[in-house]
Design a protein around this motif. Structure first.
Motif, PDB file in Angstrom:
ATOM      1  N   PRO A 143       0.802  -1.236   0.000  1.00  0.00           N
ATOM      2  CA  PRO A 143       0.000   0.000   0.000  1.00  0.00           C
ATOM      3  C   PRO A 143       0.828   1.276   0.000  1.00  0.00           C
ATOM      4  O   PRO A 143       0.486   2.239  -0.697  1.00  0.00           O
ATOM      5  CB  PRO A 143      -0.830  -0.124   1.294  1.00  0.00           C
ATOM      6  CG  PRO A 143      -0.954  -1.597   1.519  1.00  0.00           C
ATOM      7  CD  PRO A 143       0.339  -2.186   1.047  1.00  0.00           C
ATOM      8  N   GLU A 144       1.928   1.302   0.752  1.00  0.00           N
ATOM      9  CA  GLU A 144       2.681   2.545   0.921  1.00  0.00           C
ATOM     10  C   GLU A 144       3.829   2.696  -0.068  1.00  0.00           C
ATOM     11  O   GLU A 144       4.500   3.733  -0.087  1.00  0.00           O
ATOM     12  CB  GLU A 144       3.236   2.633   2.350  1.00  0.00           C
ATOM     13  CG  GLU A 144       4.377   1.681   2.671  1.00  0.00           C
ATOM     14  CD  GLU A 144       3.960   0.234   2.847  1.00  0.00           C
ATOM     15  OE1 GLU A 144       4.842  -0.642   2.861  1.00  0.00           O
ATOM     16  OE2 GLU A 144       2.735  -0.032   2.976  1.00  0.00           O
ATOM     17  N   ALA A 147       8.542 -12.839  -1.951  1.00  0.00           N
ATOM     18  CA  ALA A 147       7.650 -13.781  -2.614  1.00  0.00           C
ATOM     19  C   ALA A 147       6.335 -13.105  -2.988  1.00  0.00           C
ATOM     20  O   ALA A 147       6.127 -11.921  -2.718  1.00  0.00           O
ATOM     21  CB  ALA A 147       7.394 -14.967  -1.684  1.00  0.00           C
ATOM     22  N   THR A 148       5.445 -13.851  -3.607  1.00  0.00           N
ATOM     23  CA  THR A 148       4.175 -13.283  -4.061  1.00  0.00           C
ATOM     24  C   THR A 148       3.366 -12.653  -2.935  1.00  0.00           C
ATOM     25  O   THR A 148       2.856 -11.539  -3.089  1.00  0.00           O
ATOM     26  CB  THR A 148       3.344 -14.364  -4.777  1.00  0.00           C
ATOM     27  OG1 THR A 148       4.112 -14.881  -5.869  1.00  0.00           O
ATOM     28  CG2 THR A 148       2.051 -13.786  -5.314  1.00  0.00           C
ATOM     29  N   PRO A 149       3.233 -13.270  -1.748  1.00  0.00           N
ATOM     30  CA  PRO A 149       2.444 -12.624  -0.683  1.00  0.00           C
ATOM     31  C   PRO A 149       3.123 -11.420  -0.057  1.00  0.00           C
ATOM     32  O   PRO A 149       2.462 -10.581   0.558  1.00  0.00           O
ATOM     33  CB  PRO A 149       2.276 -13.740   0.352  1.00  0.00           C
ATOM     34  CG  PRO A 149       2.685 -15.000  -0.318  1.00  0.00           C
ATOM     35  CD  PRO A 149       3.677 -14.607  -1.351  1.00  0.00           C
ATOM     36  N   GLY A 150       4.469 -11.342  -0.158  1.00  0.00           N
ATOM     37  CA  GLY A 150       5.212 -10.254   0.471  1.00  0.00           C
ATOM     38  C   GLY A 150       6.600 -10.714   0.852  1.00  0.00           C
ATOM     39  O   GLY A 150       7.081 -11.761   0.386  1.00  0.00           O
ATOM     40  N   LYS A 151       7.251  -9.964   1.717  1.00  0.00           N
ATOM     41  CA  LYS A 151       8.597 -10.307   2.175  1.00  0.00           C
ATOM     42  C   LYS A 151       8.484 -11.187   3.428  1.00  0.00           C
ATOM     43  O   LYS A 151       8.035 -10.729   4.478  1.00  0.00           O
ATOM     44  CB  LYS A 151       9.403  -9.040   2.473  1.00  0.00           C
ATOM     45  CG  LYS A 151       9.861  -8.305   1.217  1.00  0.00           C
ATOM     46  CD  LYS A 151      10.736  -7.119   1.586  1.00  0.00           C
ATOM     47  CE  LYS A 151      11.383  -6.528   0.341  1.00  0.00           C
ATOM     48  NZ  LYS A 151      10.412  -5.993  -0.618  1.00  0.00           N
ATOM     49  N   VAL A 152       8.912 -12.430   3.291  1.00  0.00           N
ATOM     50  CA  VAL A 152       8.811 -13.410   4.367  1.00  0.00           C
ATOM     51  C   VAL A 152      10.203 -13.661   4.930  1.00  0.00           C
ATOM     52  O   VAL A 152      11.113 -14.075   4.206  1.00  0.00           O
ATOM     53  CB  VAL A 152       8.196 -14.727   3.874  1.00  0.00           C
ATOM     54  CG1 VAL A 152       8.103 -15.739   5.012  1.00  0.00           C
ATOM     55  CG2 VAL A 152       6.822 -14.479   3.254  1.00  0.00           C
ATOM     56  N   ASN A 166      -1.369  -7.809   2.116  1.00  0.00           N
ATOM     57  CA  ASN A 166      -2.361  -7.528   3.145  1.00  0.00           C
ATOM     58  C   ASN A 166      -1.632  -7.022   4.384  1.00  0.00           C
ATOM     59  O   ASN A 166      -1.018  -7.805   5.111  1.00  0.00           O
ATOM     60  CB  ASN A 166      -3.158  -8.790   3.474  1.00  0.00           C
ATOM     61  CG  ASN A 166      -4.143  -8.572   4.604  1.00  0.00           C
ATOM     62  OD1 ASN A 166      -4.325  -7.447   5.090  1.00  0.00           O
ATOM     63  ND2 ASN A 166      -4.793  -9.638   5.031  1.00  0.00           N
ATOM     64  N   PRO A 167      -1.657  -5.712   4.661  1.00  0.00           N
ATOM     65  CA  PRO A 167      -0.876  -5.171   5.777  1.00  0.00           C
ATOM     66  C   PRO A 167      -1.229  -5.773   7.128  1.00  0.00           C
ATOM     67  O   PRO A 167      -0.424  -5.697   8.057  1.00  0.00           O
ATOM     68  CB  PRO A 167      -1.216  -3.669   5.740  1.00  0.00           C
ATOM     69  CG  PRO A 167      -1.737  -3.404   4.368  1.00  0.00           C
ATOM     70  CD  PRO A 167      -2.402  -4.668   3.934  1.00  0.00           C
ATOM     71  N   GLU A 168      -2.415  -6.377   7.253  1.00  0.00           N
ATOM     72  CA  GLU A 168      -2.802  -6.984   8.521  1.00  0.00           C
ATOM     73  C   GLU A 168      -1.889  -8.149   8.912  1.00  0.00           C
ATOM     74  O   GLU A 168      -1.835  -8.542  10.074  1.00  0.00           O
ATOM     75  CB  GLU A 168      -4.256  -7.478   8.448  1.00  0.00           C
ATOM     76  CG  GLU A 168      -5.276  -6.370   8.274  1.00  0.00           C
ATOM     77  CD  GLU A 168      -5.281  -5.404   9.451  1.00  0.00           C
ATOM     78  OE1 GLU A 168      -5.161  -5.884  10.600  1.00  0.00           O
ATOM     79  OE2 GLU A 168      -5.376  -4.184   9.228  1.00  0.00           O
ATOM     80  N   LEU A 169      -1.170  -8.697   7.945  1.00  0.00           N
ATOM     81  CA  LEU A 169      -0.326  -9.855   8.212  1.00  0.00           C
ATOM     82  C   LEU A 169       1.088  -9.475   8.627  1.00  0.00           C
ATOM     83  O   LEU A 169       1.857 -10.335   9.072  1.00  0.00           O
ATOM     84  CB  LEU A 169      -0.254 -10.758   6.968  1.00  0.00           C
ATOM     85  CG  LEU A 169      -1.589 -11.322   6.471  1.00  0.00           C
ATOM     86  CD1 LEU A 169      -1.363 -12.141   5.215  1.00  0.00           C
ATOM     87  CD2 LEU A 169      -2.243 -12.170   7.556  1.00  0.00           C
TER      88      LEU A 169
END
Length: 443
Positions: free
Chosen positions: A148-149, A380-385, A408-411
């Motif tokens: 988002p940011e 990765a696809t969902p974000g930085k893990v 999803n920033p909630e995660l």
């Protein structure tokens, strides 16, 4: 070039750094690999790999960074030169035979494209999942909006580098196939998108390497962003400090480039210079250290990052040395990445369990000033893990994972677990632990 007294940072140019930039490409590869002591067949196989994956190096890397007495095992040689075992043997043999037979460019390109299609040229869905649109639903070219940011922008003139890294996950940008490239020269579209999305506080210029552009071109992209009040930071992802530090010291527009950096800082925005250093030797030349001082004196913050790469930097001592050196020169260690699931991943990837031990071994040996670094992290696809550790929970050995960034920033920041697997090298190799049937980011 102005005199030192008038220069924007007060750091004198290096007298020995005034050589003009010279690039070496595949047409020079046979000559250069002969210098490394490779025989005829190995040179042919190297050319075959370079038919599929991009090759480009420059005089500075060749003369200042590579230890030719140790080639082809020298880490900087491996960092920049293709090796025959980077691709499956059958693919290398096929293209080697075409080269041996004098096949046409059309035949070679067709064969190379078949191999490229198997190498996941666009990981993390970057061609489909991250492309934003304006109000008319037309895609904003050359822009990715994954978090988002944060928005990524790929300037058209920045879609090459001073030299290519053999591990680069953006290799598809450099192979000359228009369908694989992702770029734009429409800065007005980016500005319009940012004004319509005030939640975006950071723009990352990436590529390629934005610092391949001259000051006049990069200013045309950056200056309009200084008028956007909601924008807090501008980032520049680059390996120019390692591969062509002359860009900030002795190039004709070095001083003007640094004045641009000063204007960004004076506008009240953070200028984050995201420097890629893959090996301690890249920091050794005096010219690099001068470039670092000049950039820092503009008010920019230099943050350092790199992937963990087998045969190049896959030991704790190398990372400890890098982070200590970066802190000594006023830079901020930022990320250790995991090699992405694209290109020659099988050749360069380090299993996650080993990656964690390498990270921990270096992290525990440096001061708190270097512990700003995060990792090992998978983009990765969902974000930085991030792999935070290996432990035992309820009798089961598990990876402890955490999302540093997420679609999803909630995660973000919530720990979760994956079953321990000593061979797993990427998120897709992992499965949920402790009886769970899905990860938090799974649909």
């Amino acid at each position: 070039m102005q005199t030192d007294a008038a220069a924007p940072t007060g750091v004198a140019p290096a007298p020995s750094g005034g050589r003009r930039f010279r690039a070496y490409t595949t047409k020079h590869l046979d000559e250069l690999t002969a210098r490394a002591g490779l025989g005829d067949e190995e040179r042919l196989a190297t050319r075959a790999v370079a038919t599929v994956l991009p090759f480009r190096v420059n005089a500075y890397v060749i003369e200042e960074l590579i230890d030719w007495s140790a080639a082809p095992d020298d880490p900087i040689f491996r960092l920049t030169f293709p090796r025959p075992d980077m691709l499956p043997e059958a693919d290398v043999n096929r293209i080697s035979n075409l080269l041996r037979q004098g096949a046409s460019r059309k035949e070679l390109t067709a064969a190379a494209n078949e191999v490229r299609a198997k190498l996941n040229p666009h990981p993390a869905g970057q061609m489909e999942l991250n492309v934003p649109t304006l109000g008319n639903e037309d895609p904003v070219q050359g822009v990715q909006h994954k978090y988002p940011e944060t928005v990524l922008f790929f300037p058209k003139q920045g879609q090459t580098c001073h030299a290519y890294c053999t591990y680069c996950f953006r290799w598809a940008q450099f192979v000359g196939e228009p369908d694989l490239r992702f770029a734009s020269d429409e800065i007005d579209q980016l500005v319009a998108y940012l004004r319509a999305h005030p939640e975006v506080t950071s723009v990352l210029f990436t590529g390629g390497d934005p610092m391949i552009m001259g000051e006049g071109v990069i200013s045309r992209y950056i200056e309009p962003l200084l008028e956007i009040d909601t924008l807090e930071s501008i980032r520049i992802g680059t390996k120019a400090l390692a591969y062509w530090p002359q860009r900030f010291v002795t190039d004709p527009d070095a001083d003007e480039t640094l004045r641009l950096f000063e204007r960004v800082v004076d506008s009240g925005k953070n200028l984050a210079f995201m420097a890629h250093f893959s090996h301690p030797r890249e920091m050794a030349p005096d010219l690099v250290q001068q470039a670092v001082r000049r950039i820092r004196n503009t008010g920019a913050v230099i943050r350092t990052q790199a992937p963990l790469i087998r045969t190049i930097n896959d030991d704790s001592a190398t990372w400890e040395s890098m982070w200590r050196t970066h802190v000594r020169h006023g830079m901020v260690p930022y990320y250790m990445f995991v090699e992405r699931d694209t290109g020659p991943q099988d050749y360069f990837a380090v299993p996650l369990a080993q990656a964690y031990e390498i990270f921990r071994g270096a992290y525990r040996s440096v001061s708190g000033l270097a512990r700003t670094v995060r990792g090992p992290s998978m983009s990765a696809t969902p974000g930085k893990v991030c792999v935070d550790g290996v432990t035992e929970v309820a009798g089961e050995r598990v990876f402890v994972l955490r999302m540093l960034q997420a679609r999803n920033p909630e995660l973000v920041g919530i720990p979760f677990f994956a079953a321990y697997d000593e061979n797993a090298a990427w998120l897709s190799d992992l499965r949920p632990a402790l009886g769970a049937d899905r990860f938090p980011f799974d649909p």
